[in-house]
Each structure stands twice: as structure tokens, then as C-alpha cells.
Design a protein around this motif. Sequence first.
Motif, PDB file in Angstrom:
ATOM      1  N   TYR B 284      -3.756  13.709   9.197  1.00 35.75           N
ATOM      2  CA  TYR B 284      -3.232  12.346   9.103  1.00 35.75           C
ATOM      3  C   TYR B 284      -3.903  11.404  10.114  1.00 35.75           C
ATOM      4  O   TYR B 284      -3.781  10.187  10.005  1.00 35.75           O
ATOM      5  N   SER B 319       0.179   9.021   1.598  1.00 32.39           N
ATOM      6  CA  SER B 319       1.620   9.132   1.811  1.00 32.39           C
ATOM      7  C   SER B 319       2.021  10.568   1.510  1.00 32.39           C
ATOM      8  O   SER B 319       1.229  11.333   0.940  1.00 32.39           O
ATOM      9  N   THR B 320       3.231  10.941   1.921  1.00 34.26           N
ATOM     10  CA  THR B 320       3.711  12.289   1.643  1.00 34.26           C
ATOM     11  C   THR B 320       5.169  12.211   1.204  1.00 34.26           C
ATOM     12  O   THR B 320       5.939  11.389   1.720  1.00 34.26           O
ATOM     13  N   ASN B 321       5.529  13.064   0.241  1.00 30.78           N
ATOM     14  CA  ASN B 321       6.951  13.185  -0.104  1.00 30.78           C
ATOM     15  C   ASN B 321       7.419  14.612   0.136  1.00 30.78           C
ATOM     16  O   ASN B 321       8.384  15.083  -0.451  1.00 30.78           O
ATOM     17  N   ASN B 333       5.422   8.846   7.196  1.00 29.61           N
ATOM     18  CA  ASN B 333       4.687   7.960   6.288  1.00 29.61           C
ATOM     19  C   ASN B 333       4.189   6.696   7.013  1.00 29.61           C
ATOM     20  O   ASN B 333       3.143   6.148   6.667  1.00 29.61           O
ATOM     21  N   ALA B 337       0.309   5.668   7.134  1.00 30.41           N
ATOM     22  CA  ALA B 337      -0.080   4.333   6.660  1.00 30.41           C
ATOM     23  C   ALA B 337      -0.898   3.567   7.689  1.00 30.41           C
ATOM     24  O   ALA B 337      -1.575   2.592   7.345  1.00 30.41           O
TER      25      ALA B 337
END
Lengths: 140, 403
Positions: B284, B319-321, B333, B337
Motif C-alpha cells: 500500500y 481500495s480494499t474490502n 482505505n 487512497a
Amino acid sequence: MRSLKSILSVCALTLAAAGANAEVVVIVNPKNPAASLSAEQVAALYLGNSSTFPEGGAATLADQPESAAVRGTFYEKATGRSAAQAKATWARLTFTGKGTPPKELKSDADVKAFVASDPKAIGYVDSSAVDGSVKAVLKL
Amino acid sequence: MSSRFSIVALAVAAALPTVASAVDFSYSGFSTAAYSQSDTNLADVGYTSQPDSIDKGGSFETDSKLGVQLTAKFNDNISATVQGVAYTDLTGDFEPHLDWAYVRAQATQSLSFRGGYLRAPTFMYSDSVFVGYANTWVRPPLEVYNLSPVYQLLGVDATYRAQLGAFTVTVNPYFGESEVDVSTLKLDVPEWKGLATTVNVGSFQARVGYGVIDLETDSNSVAALTDPLFAVPAALCGSCASEAQKLLIGGARIANLNVGVQYDDGTNLIASEYARSDADGGEYFMPDRYSAYVTYGRRFGNLMPYATLAGTRRETPLSTNAISIPALSAAVNGVIASQGATDQDSYSLGVRYELPSFSVVKGALVKFQYDHIDADGRGNLNNVQPGFDGKIDMVSASLDFIF
């Protein structure tokens, strides 16, 4: 008879060309086992792609001063590069430890003396400067 | 670094008087004075994390350099080289650095070893990017050259060169460690290993490089996120621990693959590289990316106009869920971002003009370059501010010497 005529005319043409354009001769020490070198082999040495003669011996390169016309002619004919391009290549090799640039000497006489005194040396001079102290291996 | 420098300097100074008579010393140097200015203050162009990189206010700092090299040749097979280069580092100061300091041993005609401070051959021109006189551009295409967080290796390398008919094959493995001070943190590389293989035939050169960098760092700026992510039981959030790893630079491993080709027949120059960066941990902040550029230049005597197309593409999602706890998911997130490069394209047009040499200056040239950058979001840029539209026009001029 006809073939002799054509040989003679080729000779005449060659002489005329030599007179119009001074020849550059690549020279090595008389102890160097190489009888001749190709332009590709000389280019590999003078562009830093090789540091040894085709037989495997280490080569020490001599250069002419930047002001000498023979330097530009040599690089154009032997390597297809301008002397300035060769200089940029050597800057890259020098500052990354991949090679030592040719030793810049002052004149044909100095290059000849340098090559005559070092069995590993190679240099280039105007054809008029070649004598028995060195061995001519390539005419450009 | 500075203490190591003084030890090396002390050792060299102590050894000098005794060996000076038998040693062949040579020195040389290079310099670049470059100025660049863009049309925006909302984003800066430069090396990753470089403070004060290029914006509307202009920058002399980003590309200007002064390097001096001293080589001591002890005999035909052993030499020592020290190269100091002053440049603006990632802490923002223009100051001298010991860029290279190594002992070189020629074992056989075709095999040599070096040990000390080296520049790793990560990309095709990685080891010579500071030598402006040797390069076509004002600066290397940053889409590719920003893919590695470090460039200086403290370690050993070997160079094996074989002549196979018309082909010259060079194999260059390297191994060592590294460190770099960025303004916000210190990166340590406890282990760095790689291999570069180059094939030359006539005017053509092809090259493949691969390197693996292990990263450690003295600080974790996102501990407030990673600590709770690791603390969540796996039964509640199966992906929380692996998501936390993607936020950690410490313990990350970066693999750089590079394929380069160059064709130079004396009149036409074509250079192109493709490079990948794949992270295992820390994605990230250092997303998986692939980049490429192609440069074409044509020489007209001392003048060479050139053009470059470059681009980089991010593969790590933006992004990650995967985090099932809403508060943590929103915070992670937020980091994704705001951190790490995104897609970017650019084109450059320039001219490189060889000036006559004079006095101790063995070579001099001037370059002018125009760059247009089109970033998707923050691209591969620094200090991006809200409202940035992704487009930058930039002009650069540089004066390069070797002496």
C-alpha cells in the motif's frame, strides 16, 4: 591483358583515393602476435566492449589529442561513431568502474613511441608516420 | 554513512605515503547544472520522496550534481576507486556523498571482482544516471527509474565477460546491503541480491536484470492501524493480518525485473526498457507496478534531437474490502487512497548539443527538454495537493561537463 589493365586501373584508383584522404593506420607492438585486426575488433577495444586482443592478451589503448584530425577520422572509420560519441561512452565506463579510457598522447610520434615500447599497446597514426618500430595491423 | 566514510578516508590516507611511489593515480570528474520549471504548484516532479522537487517555482536541486573520482592503480590487476558526488539527497540537502568506494581485482582476463560501495545495475543505466554527459536525457524516465527505492549497494559484485563469436556476453551478479535516509524515515536493506546479464552484438545491446531487496525501517508511521489489525482474532477478520502486512515497509521484499534494449548505429539511437516492481509486504506504500519507456534520438553532427514516451501502471488495487471491521477498513482505505504511485504517462522532447571542449573540460554539452506528464490521480509525483488535475508541462535546461 584485359585483366592486367583492370588491376592497374584499380591500383590507380586506390592511390588516388589515398592521396585525397590521408589514411589512418592502426599499429601494435611488433611483439603482438596479431598479423591483422578487423575494424570490428578495433572498435570493440576503442568503445570499451572488449579489453583484450582477439588472442586474449590485455590491451593498452593510446589516443590522439582532440585537436588532431586523425582522431576524428579514426573513430568515424573504425567505430562508425564520432570522437564525441566515443567520449560519452568512455565517460559512462569510467564513472561506473567498467573501463579505463585510452591514454591521450600528443602526436603521431608519441603514439608510435608508446606502442613501440609496450608489447600490450595499440594506437593509431597517420599512414605517413608508420615505420619499422611498430606493426601495422589495419588500414582505415 | 559518515563514520564509515571517515574510516575509509583514514585507511586511504594512512596507506598513501607508503605506496604512493608504486601507484598510478588518475582523477576525473563530471558535473551537471540543471534547472527545471513546471506549470503547477499542486504536484512536484522528482525522484520518489525527494523534497523540493520540480514545481512552478523552479528547481536547481533536482538534477544538479558534481562528482569527482580518484583511482589508484596498484598493478595491472588491483585498483581502488573513490567517487564523491554532491547532489540533493532525499533529506533535501545538497551535500557530498561517497557514491562509489571500492577495490577492484581482475582475477582473469574475463573475470573481475569488486567490493565496497557500488551502484547496483538494477536498470539499464542505473549505475550511470548521475553522469549527465553520458546520458541522452536531462534525467532518466522516472516512470522506470523510480521503481527501486535504493540504488547504492554496500557489498560485492563480479563481472564475467565472454566473447562468443560476434556476441559479447556480460554476467554481473551482486550481493550486499544498503540504506537510505528519506526525510520522513530511514530505510535499511539488510540483504540485496541480483543479477544483470547483457549481450552486445554490433550496434545492438539487450539486457535482463533481476534484483531482490529486503527492507527494514526504524519507524512504523501506521502502527496505530497495524497493531489493531494484527490484534483482531482471525475468526472475526480472516484477512486483517495480511492486510496489515501490506501496510508494513519493515519486513517487505521488493523484486525488480528489468528488460532493456539499446540500438546505436552512430546516427540513430533507440533505447527502451520494461521494468516491474513486485512487493511482498508494504504494497500500500510501494504498490506493484510495471513501467516502460522508449527513446529515439537521431544525430546531426553535434546536435541530437530526441523523443521519449513513458508510462507506469499500478497493479495493487486502490481500495480494499477485505477488512470486516468498518472503522479499520475506512482508515486503511484512507491510507491506500493517499499513498503509493498510481498510473502515469508522459512524453518528452529534447535536444542534446555537444559543445567544444576547452581547457581542463574534456567534454561539454547542453540539453533542453520539454516534458508533458499525464497522471491518473497522483501518478508518480511528489507532494500532490488537492485540486491537481494530473497534467504537468515542464521545461528543463542542463549544462553537463566531464573533466
